[in-house]
Design a protein around this motif. Sequence first.
Motif, PDB file in Angstrom:
ATOM      1  N   GLN A  11       0.835  -1.196   0.000  1.00 33.45           N
ATOM      2  CA  GLN A  11       0.000   0.000   0.000  1.00 33.45           C
ATOM      3  C   GLN A  11       0.877   1.255   0.000  1.00 33.45           C
ATOM      4  O   GLN A  11       0.615   2.208  -0.738  1.00 33.45           O
ATOM      5  N   ALA A  12       1.918   1.243   0.801  1.00 31.73           N
ATOM      6  CA  ALA A  12       2.836   2.387   0.856  1.00 31.73           C
ATOM      7  C   ALA A  12       3.538   2.574  -0.479  1.00 31.73           C
ATOM      8  O   ALA A  12       3.577   3.692  -1.012  1.00 31.73           O
ATOM      9  N   THR A  13       4.074   1.516  -1.029  1.00 27.51           N
ATOM     10  CA  THR A  13       4.796   1.588  -2.302  1.00 27.51           C
ATOM     11  C   THR A  13       3.895   2.103  -3.412  1.00 27.51           C
ATOM     12  O   THR A  13       4.284   2.970  -4.192  1.00 27.51           O
ATOM     13  N   SER A  14       2.682   1.598  -3.467  1.00 30.01           N
ATOM     14  CA  SER A  14       1.731   2.007  -4.493  1.00 30.01           C
ATOM     15  C   SER A  14       1.377   3.488  -4.364  1.00 30.01           C
ATOM     16  O   SER A  14       1.362   4.226  -5.364  1.00 30.01           O
ATOM     17  N   LEU A  15       1.124   3.947  -3.150  1.00 29.91           N
ATOM     18  CA  LEU A  15       0.756   5.342  -2.919  1.00 29.91           C
ATOM     19  C   LEU A  15       1.927   6.290  -3.210  1.00 29.91           C
ATOM     20  O   LEU A  15       1.752   7.341  -3.818  1.00 29.91           O
ATOM     21  N   TRP A  83      -3.658  20.372  11.217  1.00 25.26           N
ATOM     22  CA  TRP A  83      -3.527  18.912  11.164  1.00 25.26           C
ATOM     23  C   TRP A  83      -4.831  18.279  11.642  1.00 25.26           C
ATOM     24  O   TRP A  83      -5.403  18.691  12.648  1.00 25.26           O
ATOM     25  N   HIS A  84      -5.289  17.275  10.902  1.00 24.02           N
ATOM     26  CA  HIS A  84      -6.504  16.546  11.238  1.00 24.02           C
ATOM     27  C   HIS A  84      -6.372  15.110  10.737  1.00 24.02           C
ATOM     28  O   HIS A  84      -5.393  14.776  10.061  1.00 24.02           O
ATOM     29  N   LYS A  85      -7.326  14.268  11.070  1.00 24.78           N
ATOM     30  CA  LYS A  85      -7.276  12.863  10.659  1.00 24.78           C
ATOM     31  C   LYS A  85      -7.319  12.772   9.133  1.00 24.78           C
ATOM     32  O   LYS A  85      -8.178  13.372   8.490  1.00 24.78           O
ATOM     33  N   ALA A  86      -6.385  12.028   8.583  1.00 24.67           N
ATOM     34  CA  ALA A  86      -6.307  11.867   7.134  1.00 24.67           C
ATOM     35  C   ALA A  86      -7.332  10.849   6.650  1.00 24.67           C
ATOM     36  O   ALA A  86      -7.703   9.932   7.384  1.00 24.67           O
ATOM     37  N   PRO A  87      -7.759  10.998   5.410  1.00 21.99           N
ATOM     38  CA  PRO A  87      -8.683  10.017   4.837  1.00 21.99           C
ATOM     39  C   PRO A  87      -7.950   8.715   4.513  1.00 21.99           C
ATOM     40  O   PRO A  87      -6.721   8.671   4.560  1.00 21.99           O
ATOM     41  N   PRO A  88      -8.686   7.679   4.133  1.00 14.34           N
ATOM     42  CA  PRO A  88      -8.038   6.419   3.742  1.00 14.34           C
ATOM     43  C   PRO A  88      -7.223   6.579   2.453  1.00 14.34           C
ATOM     44  O   PRO A  88      -7.363   7.572   1.730  1.00 14.34           O
ATOM     45  N   ALA A  89      -6.390   5.589   2.182  1.00 17.05           N
ATOM     46  CA  ALA A  89      -5.479   5.640   1.034  1.00 17.05           C
ATOM     47  C   ALA A  89      -6.214   5.887  -0.284  1.00 17.05           C
ATOM     48  O   ALA A  89      -5.739   6.656  -1.121  1.00 17.05           O
ATOM     49  N   ALA A  90      -7.368   5.278  -0.488  1.00 16.76           N
ATOM     50  CA  ALA A  90      -8.117   5.460  -1.738  1.00 16.76           C
ATOM     51  C   ALA A  90      -8.524   6.919  -1.920  1.00 16.76           C
ATOM     52  O   ALA A  90      -8.445   7.465  -3.027  1.00 16.76           O
ATOM     53  N   ALA A  91      -8.936   7.577  -0.856  1.00 14.28           N
ATOM     54  CA  ALA A  91      -9.323   8.981  -0.935  1.00 14.28           C
ATOM     55  C   ALA A  91      -8.103   9.869  -1.179  1.00 14.28           C
ATOM     56  O   ALA A  91      -8.183  10.856  -1.920  1.00 14.28           O
ATOM     57  N   ILE A  92      -6.960   9.515  -0.584  1.00 14.33           N
ATOM     58  CA  ILE A  92      -5.725  10.271  -0.819  1.00 14.33           C
ATOM     59  C   ILE A  92      -5.337  10.166  -2.299  1.00 14.33           C
ATOM     60  O   ILE A  92      -4.974  11.154  -2.926  1.00 14.33           O
ATOM     61  N   ARG A  93      -5.457   8.968  -2.857  1.00 12.60           N
ATOM     62  CA  ARG A  93      -5.172   8.781  -4.289  1.00 12.60           C
ATOM     63  C   ARG A  93      -6.084   9.661  -5.143  1.00 12.60           C
ATOM     64  O   ARG A  93      -5.639  10.261  -6.126  1.00 12.60           O
ATOM     65  N   ASN A  94      -7.359   9.753  -4.786  1.00 11.36           N
ATOM     66  CA  ASN A  94      -8.306  10.592  -5.530  1.00 11.36           C
ATOM     67  C   ASN A  94      -7.910  12.064  -5.462  1.00 11.36           C
ATOM     68  O   ASN A  94      -7.995  12.785  -6.458  1.00 11.36           O
TER      69      ASN A  94
END
Length: 107
Positions: A11-15, A83-94
């Motif tokens: 997941q890290a590598t992909s992001l 600073w606040h809670k980050a969204p999930p990886a899919a939302a970060i990709r979007n």
Amino acid sequence: MATAVHRPLTQATSLITFAEEHGWTVLEQWTPPKFKGAPVLRVLIGRRVSKTESYLFRLEFRTDGSKSHRGGWQARTPRIPAWHKAPPAAAIRNIIAANPVRKAGES
């Protein structure tokens, strides 16, 4: 004492790869070599939008699959600059896909 199980950080590598392909800046930091326990990868992914606005995602990936005990992923966005809670990886990709860095001369 059980040996820590190390899982690949796909997941890290992909992001990280996705962010770099879209022109975003990525900084990676691994735990020190003599760290006790499973290694941890800390990643900062960011992109400046203007002089006063930017996107920053502070993420932590653990090779043993456990969750971060420091409040999880953090984000700063133009809409919520603190600073606040980050969204999930899919939302970060979007977000990354919707806000690529344009190179000089591109429209």
